[in-house]
Every structure is written in C-alpha cells, then in structure tokens.
Scaffold this motif. Structure first.
Motif, PDB file in Angstrom:
ATOM      1  N   PHE A 186      46.654 -33.101 -18.374  1.00 13.93           N
ATOM      2  CA  PHE A 186      46.890 -34.245 -17.427  1.00 13.93           C
ATOM      3  C   PHE A 186      47.967 -34.420 -17.022  1.00 13.93           C
ATOM      4  O   PHE A 186      48.876 -34.596 -18.003  1.00 13.93           O
ATOM      5  CB  PHE A 186      45.516 -35.122 -17.707  1.00 13.93           C
ATOM      6  CG  PHE A 186      44.064 -34.671 -17.859  1.00 13.93           C
ATOM      7  CD1 PHE A 186      43.655 -35.174 -16.821  1.00 13.93           C
ATOM      8  CD2 PHE A 186      43.425 -34.640 -18.943  1.00 13.93           C
ATOM      9  CE1 PHE A 186      41.783 -34.740 -17.221  1.00 13.93           C
ATOM     10  CE2 PHE A 186      42.539 -34.053 -19.359  1.00 13.93           C
ATOM     11  CZ  PHE A 186      40.663 -34.466 -18.379  1.00 13.93           C
ATOM     12  N   VAL A 187      48.206 -34.576 -15.703  1.00 16.58           N
ATOM     13  CA  VAL A 187      49.559 -34.323 -15.315  1.00 16.58           C
ATOM     14  C   VAL A 187      49.549 -35.446 -14.242  1.00 16.58           C
ATOM     15  O   VAL A 187      48.803 -35.514 -13.360  1.00 16.58           O
ATOM     16  CB  VAL A 187      50.015 -33.193 -15.219  1.00 16.58           C
ATOM     17  CG1 VAL A 187      49.493 -32.668 -13.969  1.00 16.58           C
ATOM     18  CG2 VAL A 187      52.007 -33.607 -14.794  1.00 16.58           C
ATOM     19  N   ALA A 188      50.530 -36.104 -14.342  1.00 20.05           N
ATOM     20  CA  ALA A 188      50.618 -36.993 -13.198  1.00 20.05           C
ATOM     21  C   ALA A 188      51.446 -36.786 -11.526  1.00 20.05           C
ATOM     22  O   ALA A 188      51.829 -35.352 -11.968  1.00 20.05           O
ATOM     23  CB  ALA A 188      51.991 -38.401 -13.136  1.00 20.05           C
ATOM     24  N   ALA A 189      50.931 -37.095 -10.826  1.00 23.68           N
ATOM     25  CA  ALA A 189      50.749 -35.901  -9.761  1.00 23.68           C
ATOM     26  C   ALA A 189      51.240 -37.508  -7.962  1.00 23.68           C
ATOM     27  O   ALA A 189      51.124 -37.368  -7.685  1.00 23.68           O
ATOM     28  CB  ALA A 189      50.097 -35.802  -8.868  1.00 23.68           C
ATOM     29  N   ASP A 190      51.245 -38.743  -8.542  1.00 23.44           N
ATOM     30  CA  ASP A 190      51.760 -39.824  -7.710  1.00 23.44           C
ATOM     31  C   ASP A 190      52.811 -39.884  -7.813  1.00 23.44           C
ATOM     32  O   ASP A 190      54.061 -40.583  -7.864  1.00 23.44           O
ATOM     33  CB  ASP A 190      51.519 -41.211  -9.113  1.00 23.44           C
ATOM     34  CG  ASP A 190      51.082 -41.828  -8.219  1.00 23.44           C
ATOM     35  OD1 ASP A 190      51.576 -42.222  -7.137  1.00 23.44           O
ATOM     36  OD2 ASP A 190      51.160 -43.268  -8.654  1.00 23.44           O
ATOM     37  N   LEU A 191      53.270 -38.990  -7.398  1.00 27.93           N
ATOM     38  CA  LEU A 191      54.415 -38.374  -6.337  1.00 27.93           C
ATOM     39  C   LEU A 191      54.770 -39.870  -5.476  1.00 27.93           C
ATOM     40  O   LEU A 191      56.136 -39.370  -4.894  1.00 27.93           O
ATOM     41  CB  LEU A 191      54.470 -37.140  -5.912  1.00 27.93           C
ATOM     42  CG  LEU A 191      53.706 -36.226  -6.225  1.00 27.93           C
ATOM     43  CD1 LEU A 191      54.130 -34.885  -5.467  1.00 27.93           C
ATOM     44  CD2 LEU A 191      54.753 -36.273  -8.102  1.00 27.93           C
ATOM     45  N   ALA A 192      54.656 -40.517  -5.738  1.00 27.92           N
ATOM     46  CA  ALA A 192      54.607 -41.479  -4.344  1.00 27.92           C
ATOM     47  C   ALA A 192      55.049 -42.909  -4.940  1.00 27.92           C
ATOM     48  O   ALA A 192      56.383 -43.709  -4.143  1.00 27.92           O
ATOM     49  CB  ALA A 192      53.790 -42.702  -3.550  1.00 27.92           C
ATOM     50  N   CYS A 243      59.100 -35.918 -13.914  1.00 33.05           N
ATOM     51  CA  CYS A 243      58.004 -35.483 -15.016  1.00 33.05           C
ATOM     52  C   CYS A 243      57.390 -34.539 -14.834  1.00 33.05           C
ATOM     53  O   CYS A 243      57.604 -33.856 -16.064  1.00 33.05           O
ATOM     54  CB  CYS A 243      57.699 -37.071 -15.350  1.00 33.05           C
ATOM     55  SG  CYS A 243      58.217 -38.766 -16.479  1.00 33.05           S
ATOM     56  N   THR A 244      56.354 -35.050 -13.973  1.00 32.77           N
ATOM     57  CA  THR A 244      55.692 -33.369 -13.346  1.00 32.77           C
ATOM     58  C   THR A 244      56.395 -32.354 -13.486  1.00 32.77           C
ATOM     59  O   THR A 244      55.833 -31.042 -13.455  1.00 32.77           O
ATOM     60  CB  THR A 244      54.763 -34.628 -11.878  1.00 32.77           C
ATOM     61  OG1 THR A 244      54.091 -34.836 -12.051  1.00 32.77           O
ATOM     62  CG2 THR A 244      53.613 -32.980 -11.547  1.00 32.77           C
ATOM     63  N   GLU A 245      57.570 -32.670 -12.233  1.00 26.87           N
ATOM     64  CA  GLU A 245      58.269 -30.754 -12.836  1.00 26.87           C
ATOM     65  C   GLU A 245      58.443 -30.305 -14.126  1.00 26.87           C
ATOM     66  O   GLU A 245      57.988 -29.571 -14.091  1.00 26.87           O
ATOM     67  CB  GLU A 245      59.797 -31.796 -11.764  1.00 26.87           C
ATOM     68  CG  GLU A 245      59.382 -31.733 -10.278  1.00 26.87           C
ATOM     69  CD  GLU A 245      59.346 -30.743  -9.501  1.00 26.87           C
ATOM     70  OE1 GLU A 245      58.953 -29.595 -10.084  1.00 26.87           O
ATOM     71  OE2 GLU A 245      59.624 -30.674  -7.981  1.00 26.87           O
ATOM     72  N   ALA A 246      59.051 -31.848 -14.701  1.00 28.16           N
ATOM     73  CA  ALA A 246      59.270 -30.471 -16.347  1.00 28.16           C
ATOM     74  C   ALA A 246      58.029 -30.390 -17.121  1.00 28.16           C
ATOM     75  O   ALA A 246      59.038 -28.840 -17.735  1.00 28.16           O
ATOM     76  CB  ALA A 246      59.787 -31.779 -17.541  1.00 28.16           C
ATOM     77  N   VAL A 247      56.638 -30.428 -16.623  1.00 32.81           N
ATOM     78  CA  VAL A 247      55.312 -29.962 -17.155  1.00 32.81           C
ATOM     79  C   VAL A 247      54.699 -29.259 -16.379  1.00 32.81           C
ATOM     80  O   VAL A 247      55.185 -27.547 -17.094  1.00 32.81           O
ATOM     81  CB  VAL A 247      54.458 -30.701 -17.309  1.00 32.81           C
ATOM     82  CG1 VAL A 247      53.604 -29.975 -17.567  1.00 32.81           C
ATOM     83  CG2 VAL A 247      54.667 -32.284 -17.916  1.00 32.81           C
ATOM     84  N   LEU A 248      54.769 -28.276 -14.977  1.00 37.82           N
ATOM     85  CA  LEU A 248      55.138 -27.575 -14.431  1.00 37.82           C
ATOM     86  C   LEU A 248      55.874 -26.581 -14.669  1.00 37.82           C
ATOM     87  O   LEU A 248      54.998 -25.107 -14.674  1.00 37.82           O
ATOM     88  CB  LEU A 248      54.744 -28.265 -13.134  1.00 37.82           C
ATOM     89  CG  LEU A 248      53.900 -29.196 -12.555  1.00 37.82           C
ATOM     90  CD1 LEU A 248      53.537 -28.511 -10.622  1.00 37.82           C
ATOM     91  CD2 LEU A 248      52.311 -28.580 -12.563  1.00 37.82           C
ATOM     92  N   ALA A 249      57.025 -26.464 -14.658  1.00 31.37           N
ATOM     93  CA  ALA A 249      58.160 -25.506 -14.998  1.00 31.37           C
ATOM     94  C   ALA A 249      57.441 -25.240 -16.355  1.00 31.37           C
ATOM     95  O   ALA A 249      58.099 -24.198 -16.662  1.00 31.37           O
ATOM     96  CB  ALA A 249      59.159 -26.637 -15.207  1.00 31.37           C
ATOM     97  N   ALA A 250      57.463 -25.666 -17.343  1.00 36.00           N
ATOM     98  CA  ALA A 250      56.661 -25.587 -18.861  1.00 36.00           C
ATOM     99  C   ALA A 250      56.309 -24.626 -18.398  1.00 36.00           C
ATOM    100  O   ALA A 250      56.279 -23.736 -19.440  1.00 36.00           O
ATOM    101  CB  ALA A 250      57.101 -26.708 -19.632  1.00 36.00           C
ATOM    102  N   LEU A 251      54.952 -25.033 -18.242  1.00 35.41           N
ATOM    103  CA  LEU A 251      54.133 -23.604 -17.614  1.00 35.41           C
ATOM    104  C   LEU A 251      53.947 -22.838 -17.100  1.00 35.41           C
ATOM    105  O   LEU A 251      54.148 -21.807 -17.834  1.00 35.41           O
ATOM    106  CB  LEU A 251      52.685 -24.236 -16.865  1.00 35.41           C
ATOM    107  CG  LEU A 251      51.918 -25.630 -17.711  1.00 35.41           C
ATOM    108  CD1 LEU A 251      51.250 -26.886 -17.162  1.00 35.41           C
ATOM    109  CD2 LEU A 251      51.791 -25.299 -18.424  1.00 35.41           C
ATOM    110  N   ALA A 252      55.127 -22.714 -16.168  1.00 30.28           N
ATOM    111  CA  ALA A 252      55.286 -21.645 -15.005  1.00 30.28           C
ATOM    112  C   ALA A 252      56.114 -21.107 -16.003  1.00 30.28           C
ATOM    113  O   ALA A 252      55.692 -19.365 -16.285  1.00 30.28           O
ATOM    114  CB  ALA A 252      56.511 -22.595 -14.541  1.00 30.28           C
TER     115      ALA A 252
END
Length: 395
Positions: free
Chosen positions: A269-275, A284-293
C-alpha cells in the motif's frame, strides 16, 4: 538520476458535459460510467433508477443506443461498483475471488504499508490497516520520513522537561547524570534564542524525530502490529531541516528496496496523495515505485505475486471513477481509526503545516471516509458508516 514514475498514476476518463464525444466510437465503457455517475448525481437518482428518458433528456441517448437500454447499461455499471466493495482487503480465503478486488490466495499475505509521514498510515487507511491485522495478515508499516520538521518547539520543551525530571529522580547515579542536565540547558537556550524561521539544529531535529517515532509505535501497538514489523526508513531526501526538501536519489530508493526485498510482500500500500503541498508524498511514492521498477528489471520472482494499492489521505480522495477497491468501515472501526490517529498527539492543534484546512487530520479523515460512503449510498449501493478507497498500480 531522474524519477518521474508518479506520472504513470493517471486518472480514469472523466465525462465533461461541456465537451461531449462527437462520435459513438469515442464512448468507452469508462466514459459511459463517468457519464452515468454524473447523471445520477444531477438527477439525485440511484444508477439503477435512471431511465431511457433520463438519458435522452440529458443528451446521452447515444449511450442507450450503444449498450442496448438504460437497464443494460445501468446494471453493468452497478455491478462494477458492487465489485469494488470488499470487507477483505487482503483477500477472503476459501472464497470465489472472480469478482473481488483482491485474490483469495495466498493467505495470509505479507503486507507492507508505506507511510510518507509517521501518521499517514492511520489517517489514510487506518480502518483497512486494522482489518488486515485482525484478518491474520503479516502487516509491516514503513514510515518513510522522520516527520521531524512537523513538530512544534513546545513539544520538545515538554519532553525535555520529562527527561530532565526523570533523570533527577532515577539517573543521578549513572553516567548520564551529568550529560542530561547539560544537554537540557543547551537545548533550552537554543529554543529560547531561536528566531522566527530559523532552522532547528541537529539535536532538536533528532528529538522531534524521536517524538514522532514514539507516537508511531504507540499507534502501531494500538493496532496490534508487532514493533518488530514497524520500520523507520528515515529517507535522506527529507533531512534538509526545512520545508523545501533535498532531491530524491538512488540512496532513498535503495533503503526502500532493501525492506521490500527482505519482506517480499504480496501486497504493498502506497500513498498517491500527490496534492500534499510540500511534495513529500510524491517523493516517497517515487522511491517505492522506483524500487519496484528496478526489481522488475532484475526479474525478481516474488514480484509476479505482488499487488500495489494506492491510497489517498488528508489532502484529497479518489474520484469514484478511479476506485478499484473500497473497504467499508463500521462505526466502531471508525472510532478505532480516530483513536489511532489521536496517538499522534504532536499533530493535533499546535502542529505546524496543517495547511489552510482548519479541520484536524482525524476530522478530515472521517469527513472524507463518510463522504465516500454517502456517494456509494446515493448511487444505490449499500449504506455504510464510512469507506476507504484504493486504486491499483500496475508495476
């Protein structure tokens, strides 16, 4: 290295009554769903009660021509909404999961909830988090930043008074007996002389981080999450000591990747509250998505059995067209969620950076969750006290 993976978090198609498709070929099912939601709200009618005449009068007869009739379209859209609702966010074991948002197997699942600040987990998905624990999943919570700049100086003074008093009562015969009073006076002097807008020194930032760690541990224990599964990542990009953060780098990604590799989760579960106005959630979300990529590039086998769910929190909510999983919350569970948020006492009335919204975070969360439930109710679905919404991210 550039990280812009959040650009992949796109919104579903939205119907705009002022810019309608001019050709039947442009009416996708997603756009038809959005138009039906718009019409339902405009007429104050549940989706299943919208008639052929209603569509025609709204200039949407093309939809009944494409899908056969109002009934055929409505039931299809109603079933789509119905299938987003689940009381089993980790999947229901020994059940047919054909129309459920999450898989029945494996059960129990290993789950990581990534929380940008040390309270976003309970603010954004506290009901779902508690339910995952109660339903037997191995839940880990990863607090990505220290959150140290979002603590008022008065909180530091309060804790330093306690530490100094505790030392006077119990610590005078140990090696810290002389250290604590000296540090107490040093920090007290710094805070007294601190000018408006001045950056905290490292000692004060460390204490503020400890305060938020303690609150996060308390809230996690309240939700019956073992402290061995509570992780403080302290991503380097955050540690500027200022509202403006440092650039995110591979060092941040590596810290996130290390935890993911250790747990090998079935759910993230990851934050997508980009507002979030200060951009911390995005990084923080970029870090998780980059790790997964990067895990995908390496061909990690566990990734094939991992799903990523995105939540939103104190700043925004998913539009209903985007929701792919919605977890109902009972009145008792909503109170449990509120009490978990209240464990973060430094983030109440005196907290910096509450934004322009005068409501406290627990109030924002409850209002948002109740609004989602009211929307489902108005569209003709079951009536719940509150609901937490999620959207899947495809790695």
């Amino acid at each position: 290295m550039q990280f812009n993976l959040t650009s992949k978090i796109t919104s579903a198609e939205r119907f705009n009554p002022e810019a309608r498709p001019t050709s039947p070929d442009q009416w996708t099912l997603g756009l038809a769903f959005s138009a039906a939601v718009w019409l339902s709200q405009k007429l104050n009618k549940p989706i299943l009660k919208i008639t052929n005449a209603d569509y025609e009068e709204a200039g949407l007869k093309v939809l009944t021509d494409i899908y056969g009739s109002a009934y055929d379209l409505n039931i299809r859209l109603f079933n789509h909404l119905q299938h987003t609702i689940t009381g089993w966010p980790g999947g229901k074991p020994n059940a047919d999961d054909t129309h459920r948002p999450e898989r029945a197997t494996p059960f129990p699942k290993r789950v990581i909830v990534f929380s940008p600040h040390p309270d976003d987990d309970v603010i954004s998905m506290g009901g779902t988090l508690n339910r995952l624990v109660r339903q037997g999943h191995e839940v880990h919570v990863a607090y990505e930043t220290s959150g140290n700049i979002a603590v008022n100086d008065e909180e530091v003074t309060r804790f330093m008074h306690f530490i100094n008093g505790f030392n006077q009562l119990f610590g005078n015969n140990n090696a810290m007996g002389a250290v604590i009073p000296a540090k107490y006076q040093e920090i007290k002097k710094f805070l007294k002389e601190k000018k408006a807008g001045e950056m905290d020194n490292r000692d004060v930032l460390t204490i503020k981080g400890l305060i938020r760690r303690g609150e996060a541990r308390l809230a996690s224990s309240f939700n019956n999450i073992p402290l061995s599964r509570v992780h403080f990542l302290d991503l380097p990009f955050y540690e500027s000591g200022r509202v403006e953060k440092l650039p995110m780098t591979q060092a941040d990604v590596d810290i996130v990747a290390k935890l993911i590799e250790e747990v090998k989760p079935h759910q993230i579960f990851v934050a997508a509250d980009l507002a979030d106005p200060h951009g911390t959630h995005r990084k923080c979300t970029e870090a998780v998505l980059a790790a997964l990529a990067q895990a995908k590039e390496r061909g990690e086998s566990w990734l094939a059995d991992c799903r990523v769910w995105m939540y939103r929190g104190a700043w925004a909510e998913w539009p209903i067209e985007d929701i792919e999983m919605c977890v109902p919350i009972s009145p008792e569970e909503l109170l449990q969620k509120r009490n978990a948020i209240l464990k973060h006492s430094s983030q109440m009335e005196s907290a910096p950076y509450l934004g322009n919204d005068s409501r406290l975070f627990w109030q924002r969360a409850e209002d948002r969750n109740r609004a989602t439930a009211r929307l489902y109710d108005a569209l003709g679905l079951a009536s719940y006290e509150a609901m937490e919404a999620f959207r899947e991210y495809h790695i």
